[in-house]
Scaffold this motif. Structure first.
Motif, mmCIF file in Angstrom:
data_model
loop_
_atom_site.group_PDB
_atom_site.id
_atom_site.type_symbol
_atom_site.label_atom_id
_atom_site.label_comp_id
_atom_site.label_asym_id
_atom_site.label_seq_id
_atom_site.Cartn_x
_atom_site.Cartn_y
_atom_site.Cartn_z
ATOM 1 N N SER A 1 -2.421 -28.880 -54.468
ATOM 2 C CA SER A 1 -2.561 -27.637 -53.709
ATOM 3 C C SER A 1 -3.014 -27.891 -52.275
ATOM 4 N N LEU A 2 -3.809 -28.972 -52.071
ATOM 5 C CA LEU A 2 -4.259 -29.288 -50.715
ATOM 6 C C LEU A 2 -3.068 -29.644 -49.834
ATOM 7 N N GLU B 1 0.053 -28.754 -50.321
ATOM 8 C CA GLU B 1 0.857 -27.548 -50.128
ATOM 9 C C GLU B 1 0.230 -26.630 -49.101
ATOM 10 N N GLY B 2 -1.092 -26.534 -49.151
ATOM 11 C CA GLY B 2 -1.781 -25.697 -48.181
ATOM 12 C C GLY B 2 -1.528 -26.153 -46.760
ATOM 13 N N ALA C 1 2.016 -25.454 -45.784
ATOM 14 C CA ALA C 1 2.250 -24.022 -45.585
ATOM 15 C C ALA C 1 1.717 -23.557 -44.235
ATOM 16 N N LEU C 2 0.706 -24.272 -43.728
ATOM 17 C CA LEU C 2 0.157 -23.918 -42.422
ATOM 18 C C LEU C 2 1.003 -24.487 -41.295
#
Lengths: 330, 282
Positions: B166-167, B169-170, B173-174
């Motif tokens: 998730s890190l 992906e985060g 995504a930014l």
């Protein structure tokens, strides 16, 4: 990834020329470069391996041409007359490693069974921590303790006892020196127990719970469930750990060098002083004078390398297979 | 089950307690080693031992200052050569890479990890000592550096893989590029683990003797420069313990205590940090 959707749409619309532009875009954001650089570093491990084999092979050309395969079957090791045969060293390496396995495998597997099946998790973790520290002790330290502590005990207590009780066997005859095959084997055994133990413990823990429970439910005692169900289930992994330990034992240098006695002779008796491949390299390499002498030692190194590579490859495959198998059925 | 129940219970109790004895013996070995070194080494460990050069046989008051510094120099070289290669290679395995190639790299690294350390010594000898025609600190450092590569590679990969997906992906995504996400998010997140992995690897090669015997060899004096042979703690211990002199034996014990303490403290510290980290993550 960095490009916003709108740009991607435009690029798609642009067709082939767009693909090039997308590549340039990714190049600009650094992804391709990072990919390439890290790839090169990862691939350098192949380079290192190839270079290692190449250097070893090329630098033992002299003895390979002079002695051929006879190198492995000759008993003479005579630096003065430049006559080199590896048999006493191969014998010493193999004998000490096998005797070490005889001691270490039951010990390591037994302890692994205790840690994986019987001990409460906290105790098991604490003991595993200690075992991992034991695996980190430098081999030269084992050598120091071997010389000053183990050898005197072997000389005054263990070897006379073995001679008195099992003296009818050829392995326990002849004069007692303390140093020799037996001392090297015992030190090796102590050094490889942590490897057998920690990997065996892991593969035992990977055995699905149901296997144990089914056996217990059928009325087996704890030991029967462990010995007849859990251990057979994990046997490939345990065998893998044994191979790994064997490879360690074959290549172990310092501790063996310090207690094996360093005499290039072949004797049936475990009390007799002997020599091993790694030990002769450690002892003679720095002082070797002739090229042939140095290269004969390098050829021993090559043999050691090939031997441990094969055994390690086998061990890794076995461990890979079992741990996967165990987790595949949760 | 046709054996009598009593016999089965007896075998059960006997074998299980034997397993317990095996575990007890295996574990006690470490404490026996520690005890002997503390007792025999502690008695001879003095300040002069840490700060003086070795003296000729028979002359009292010799030390191993040059060996301690030499070990540090060899380790520094090893870290400078081995750690970057292993670290960057590990990033590739964890973050880029397909299926077959990383598997091959991983497998080769594991095999390389199992190569006897003395063979690595021969390798460094053929690559560095033969062309230079003399033993050198550099050759010893490279031998240990080559040993570091597979260890650091595998541990870096392992700790990067432990970073939650998730890190990544985060960050993506930014709007960060993949390389930026790795450099600014993934590596910092796994940094503590990677650093302790490197510490463990260094602790492991710090005790190696075999690759140093004929690369950095030995030196009774301070080593001048990187292309001169140098004394190192493990080689000194070996030389002194295999000698015939009582005084050298005592020094071998003391040096052994220093080496063992360095290795064990680094090792235990790294493992404790790792254990605490994972328990927090849980």
């Amino acid at each position: 990834m960095a490009t916003p959707p709108l740009v991607i749409d435009q690029l798609h619309a642009a067709g082939r020329g767009g693909r090039v532009r997308a590549f340039i875009e990714r190049l600009r954001s650094g992804d391709e470069i990072a990919h390439l650089i890290t790839l090169v570093f990862a691939a350098s491990i192949f380079l290192l391996t190839v270079l290692l084999v190449y250097e070893l092979y090329v630098n033992c050309a002299l003895p390979r041409h002079k002695f051929g395969w006879g190198f492995f079957f000759s008993r003479t090791w005579d630096p003065v007359f430049e006559n080199f045969g590896a048999l006493p060293f191969i014998y010493g390496t193999v004998v000490t490693s096998l005797v070490a396995l005889l001691i270490a495998v039951p010990m390591g597997v037994g302890a692994a069974i205790f840690l994986a099946e019987l001990a409460p998790p906290h105790l098991s973790d604490a003991l595993t921590f200690v075992i991992e520290l034991l695996a980190a002790v430098p081999s030269v330290i084992f050598g120091v303790l071997g010389i000053f502590v183990l050898v005197p005990i072997l000389r005054s207590q263990v070897e006379p006892f073995l001679k008195a009780t099992l003296g009818f066997l050829p392995f326990f005859q002849g004069p007692i020196y303390g140093i020799g095959y037996l001392a090297a084997s015992v030190v090796l055994a102590i050094m490889i127990v942590p490897f057998v133990l920690s990997i065996s413990r892991e593969v035992l823990l990977a055995v699905p719970r149901e296997e144990r429970e089914a056996a217990l439910a059928l009325g087996a005692t704890r030991w029967e469930a462990t010995w007849k169900v859990v251990v057979p289930y994990a046997r490939a992994g345990i065998f893998g750990s044994v191979c790994l330990a064997l490879a360690r034992a074959l290549g172990e240098t310092m501790a063996v060098t310090m207690v094996i006695g360093n005499e290039p002779k072949i004797s049936a008796s475990l009390f007799a002083p002997g020599y091993s491949m790694a030990a002769v390299i450690a002892n003679e390499f720095a002082e070797a004078t002739g090229d042939l002498h140095v290269q004969a030692l390098i050829e021993l190194g090559l043999v050691l390398f090939v031997l441990t590579m094969i055994i390690n490859a086998l061990a890794r495959l076995l461990i890979l297979l079992t741990t996967k198998q165990g987790t595949a059925h949760p | 089950m046709n054996r009598p129940f009593f016999m089965r219970k007896l075998v059960n109790a006997l074998m299980l307690s034997l397993c317990g004895v095996c575990a007890l013996v295996s574990v006690s070995v470490l404490f026996i080693i520690l005890g002997y070194l503390l007792w025999n080494g502690g008695r001879f460990l003095t300040w002069t031992f840490l700060t003086r050069l070795p003296t000729p046989v028979g002359e009292p008051g010799g030390g191993m200052a040059n060996a301690i510094v030499g070990s540090g120099k060899v380790l520094l070289l090893a870290a400078l050569t081995g750690v970057p290669v292993g670290f960057v290679g590990g990033i590739y395995l964890a973050e880029f890479g397909g299926r077959v190639f990383p598997f091959l790299v991983r497998y080769t690294a594991d095999l390389l990890n199992g190569v006897p350390s003395i063979v690595m010594g021969i390798f460094a000898y053929t690559v560095v000592v033969l062309p230079m025609h003399h033993f050198s600190t550099l050759a010893g450092g490279l031998a240990l550096g080559a040993m570091l590569i597979p260890i650091v590679l595998r541990s870096t990969e392992e700790f990067l893989r432990a970073v939650p997906q998730s890190l990544r992906e985060g960050a993506l995504a930014l709007g960060a590029s993949k390389s930026r996400a790795i450099a600014t998010v993934v590596i910092p997140a796994g940094f503590q683990g990677i650093a302790t992995g490197i510490l463990l690897a260094l602790a492991r090669v710090a005790g190696e003797t075999a690759p140093l015997i004929f690369t950095s060899a030995n030196n009774r004096f301070w080593s001048r420069g990187w292309n001169q042979p140098t004394a190192t703690l493990p080689v000194m211990i070996w030389t002194y313990a295999s000698s015939a002199y009582e005084d050298w034996h005592r020094q071998a014990w003391a040096a052994g205590l220093i080496l063992l303490m360095l290795v064990l403290v680094a090792n235990a510290g790294a493992r404790l940090i790792l254990a605490r980290r994972t328990s927090v993550a849980r």
